[in-house]
Design an enzyme around this catalytic site. Structure first.
Site, PDB file in Angstrom:
ATOM      1  N   GLU A  44       0.957  -1.145   0.154  1.00 53.29           N
ATOM      2  CA  GLU A  44      -0.082   0.094   0.089  1.00 53.29           C
ATOM      3  C   GLU A  44       0.969   1.216  -0.124  1.00 53.29           C
ATOM      4  O   GLU A  44       2.036   1.186   0.500  1.00 53.29           O
ATOM      5  CB  GLU A  44      -0.986   0.082   1.234  1.00 53.29           C
ATOM      6  N   LYS A  53       2.392   4.865   1.670  1.00 55.27           N
ATOM      7  CA  LYS A  53       2.542   5.105   3.147  1.00 55.27           C
ATOM      8  C   LYS A  53       1.860   6.502   3.054  1.00 55.27           C
ATOM      9  O   LYS A  53       2.756   7.398   2.526  1.00 55.27           O
ATOM     10  CB  LYS A  53       3.844   5.040   3.538  1.00 55.27           C
ATOM     11  N   ARG A  72      -2.295   8.764  11.776  1.00 55.37           N
ATOM     12  CA  ARG A  72      -2.769   7.409  12.070  1.00 55.37           C
ATOM     13  C   ARG A  72      -3.779   7.410  13.136  1.00 55.37           C
ATOM     14  O   ARG A  72      -3.635   8.160  14.093  1.00 55.37           O
ATOM     15  CB  ARG A  72      -1.305   6.666  12.531  1.00 55.37           C
ATOM     16  N   ARG A 112      -2.778   7.922  17.236  1.00 56.65           N
ATOM     17  CA  ARG A 112      -1.905   7.012  17.565  1.00 56.65           C
ATOM     18  C   ARG A 112      -1.202   7.339  18.958  1.00 56.65           C
ATOM     19  O   ARG A 112      -0.730   6.617  19.739  1.00 56.65           O
ATOM     20  CB  ARG A 112      -0.566   6.837  16.523  1.00 56.65           C
ATOM     21  N   GLU A 157      -5.828   6.313   8.301  1.00 51.29           N
ATOM     22  CA  GLU A 157      -5.086   7.492   8.231  1.00 51.29           C
ATOM     23  C   GLU A 157      -6.254   8.363   7.929  1.00 51.29           C
ATOM     24  O   GLU A 157      -7.241   8.551   7.197  1.00 51.29           O
ATOM     25  CB  GLU A 157      -4.179   7.467   7.159  1.00 51.29           C
ATOM     26  N   LYS A 209       8.104  -0.533   6.148  1.00 49.70           N
ATOM     27  CA  LYS A 209       7.866   0.993   5.809  1.00 49.70           C
ATOM     28  C   LYS A 209       9.099   1.410   4.726  1.00 49.70           C
ATOM     29  O   LYS A 209      10.240   1.118   5.378  1.00 49.70           O
ATOM     30  CB  LYS A 209       7.701   1.988   6.707  1.00 49.70           C
TER      31      LYS A 209
END
Length: 546
Positions: free
Chosen positions: A236, A238, A243, A258, A286, A406
């Site tokens: 996907e 980033k 988040r 987050r 997100e 990531k």
């Protein structure tokens, strides 16, 4: 208070994980629940706001020690840590009585300091000094000044409490989630006992608004081809947003960041979008500022943060979406133990088609050889790179090596000159480690001026920090309180993630997440980059005097 101060000293004296966990377990087993509840809050990063200005506390300590102000200031400059300086300055108490329990010291001494006049504050603090030894005073001062820190990660506190409760650490992490929203509510003995009660970890009606601990990724250390078969991985984009978890459990709807902050007030349209879900669910994803089919810069999203009310005008100017990429719970059933492939398939069934505010994060379907080219498109797409997730992996807690990676694009790079410095904190309290960097601005008359563009305090080795500290002490030209101006000689390469226009900064721009990549002894200050170059990196307009 004696027991908590002893715990602080134990945690501060060791770097061994097993020793820290053992100290935490021993403390929480023995501490009264009312004390343990406050200790847990402080150990997980929730500390009271600073109650008394730093200079005021330093002055009171100096006067209690019959020291002139200039000498107290010199002591602070030498030690670097305010709480430690005050503790060292104070004379020992004449006759120590039994110190009060931690919860009593907080509720009857520390919290009443907020909003009290200076005379009353001094009376309260002087009385506290008389009843505490040096170790207890140190912890008390760190709490008063709002800078209580000790070298223990939240994960270690989770492990310790899970061991006491006899439950898996993942269940304890879930129970402890959502703590930031309680920062204005006093912790209680009853709540602490419920935290330690053994159960299967199911979400109770009392915890309907609780998020799950977030699963985090490690930076990809190799090429993606070395991860194995492409079919084993979901890829996907980033996203460069906030988040978050969007949860709906019956009548309860919440949006968590987050950092465990409730952010639904800033994004009311996302709270409303949860009504479109066909069932109760907890989504991981997100929050992004969004227009058309593309994200807006993070700077746009920042305009909506920390607001209790968002006007209709602001909602029109900065439209947002919740881009969902994982499913953690459905109809009260925890799905985190299922594979990503299962969670994704169910998520695709839940997200309404073409909903303007609730969307599904797209999957990048290219094979390994093409993904590098796709990653190189990331900045033009307004994203940070790619996420690589094992399709057979459950949703974990924290960072688990091998499940999520990531793969970010290369950061922006800039050569800048050190112009200001401040002392650090904690183990760096005696060293100058917080730096301000500048680049050249081309003036209309052909001259050049150094303009500050970034502050950074990470990226150097301990040896390099000591070298820079010696340079700062020997090349200080002016002082402004705790700040030293230095001769502009040292050049550093900085890395950062983004650039945006800013009216708050003299340079007219601000950079995101700056850090020092390396020192550049091969370059002179005159070789540093210009403001025009910095603007060109992000295609910002280069105005006169850049």
């Amino acid at each position: 208070m004696r027991r908590f101060a002893a715990l602080y000293a134990q945690l501060d004296a060791t770097t061994r994980t097993t020793a820290k966990v053992a100290a935490l377990v021993a403390y929480f087993r023995a501490a009264p629940p009312a004390d343990a509840a406050w200790a847990l809050r402080f150990l997980t990063g929730e500390v009271p706001r600073r109650a008394v200005p730093a200079r005021t506390l330093l002055r009171w300590a100096g006067e209690a020690s019959a020291l002139p102000t200039w000498l107290s200031d010199e002591c602070y400059d030498a030690v670097g840590d305010l709480a430690e300086t005050i503790t060292l300055l104070l004379p020992p108490a004449d006759a120590l009585a039994e110190p009060p329990p931690l919860h009593q010291l907080i509720t009857q001494t520390l919290l009443p300091l907020q909003g009290a006049d200076e005379t009353r504050q001094r009376e309260v603090i002087s009385d506290a000094w008389c009843g505490l030894d040096s170790g207890q005073r140190l912890v008390f001062h760190k709490l008063i000044t709002g800078v209580f820190r000790v070298g223990v990660a939240r994960t270690l506190v989770v492990r310790a409490l899970a061991e006491i409760a006899g439950i898996p650490p993942a269940v304890m992490a879930h129970r402890m989630s959502g703590g930031a929203a309680r920062v204005d509510t006093a912790p209680t003995a009853e709540a602490h006992l419920r935290l330690l009660a053994g159960s299967d970890g199911a979400v109770s009606s009392d915890d309907a608004a609780k998020p799950y601990p977030f699963f985090l990724a490690h930076p990809l250390p190799t090429t993606p081809e070395e991860l194995g078969l492409r079919g084993d991985w979901q890829v996907e984009w980033k996203w460069d947003g906030i988040r978050s978890q969007l949860l709906r459990r019956g009548a309860t709807v919440a949006l968590w960041s987050r950092g465990e902050d409730l952010i639904g007030d800033a994004f009311p349209e996302l709270i409303a979008s949860a009504a479109w879900l066909p069932t109760d669910a907890v989504l991981d994803g997100e929050v992004l500022a969004w227009t058309g089919d593309a994200p807006l810069p993070f700077a746009s999203l920042q305009r909506r943060l920390n607001r209790k009310r968002v006007s209709a005008k602001m909602q029109r100017e900065v439209p947002v979406v919740f881009l969902a990429y994982d499913l953690l719970e459905v109809d009260g059933v925890d799905w985190r133990g299922r594979t990503l492939a299962e969670r994704r398939a169910r998520l695709e069934q839940l997200i309404p088609a073409m909903h303007p505010r609730l969307r599904l994060s797209p999957i990048v379907s290219d094979d390994w050889p093409l993904l590098t080219a796709r990653r190189d498109e990331a900045r033009a797409r307004g994203v940070e790179g790619l996420m690589l997730k094992r399709r057979d992996a459950p949703y974990g807690v924290g960072r688990i090596t091998g499940a999520w990676w990531k793969w970010k694009i290369a950061p922006f790079e800039l050569d800048a000159v050190l112009v200001y410095a401040q002392r650090g904190h904690g183990r760096r309290a005696g060293l100058y480690t917080d730096y301000t960097f500048a680049v050249w601005r081309e003036n209309a008359d052909g001259s050049r001026t150094l303009v500050p563009v970034a502050k950074a305090y990470s990226g150097l080795t301990d040896a390099e920090i000591r070298d820079v500290d010696r340079f700062i002490r020997g090349h200080t030209t002016e002082t402004f309180g705790p700040v030293r101006a230095v001769t502009p000689e040292l050049v550093f390469t900085l890395h950062f993630e983004g650039i945006q226009i800013s009216k708050r900064h003299q340079s007219g721009i601000a950079v995101r997440f700056p850090r020092m990549a390396r020192m550049r002894p091969d370059k002179r200050a005159a070789d540093a980059d210009t403001l025009g170059h910095l603007r060109a990196l992000a295609d910002l307009p280069v105005s006169a005097g850049a």
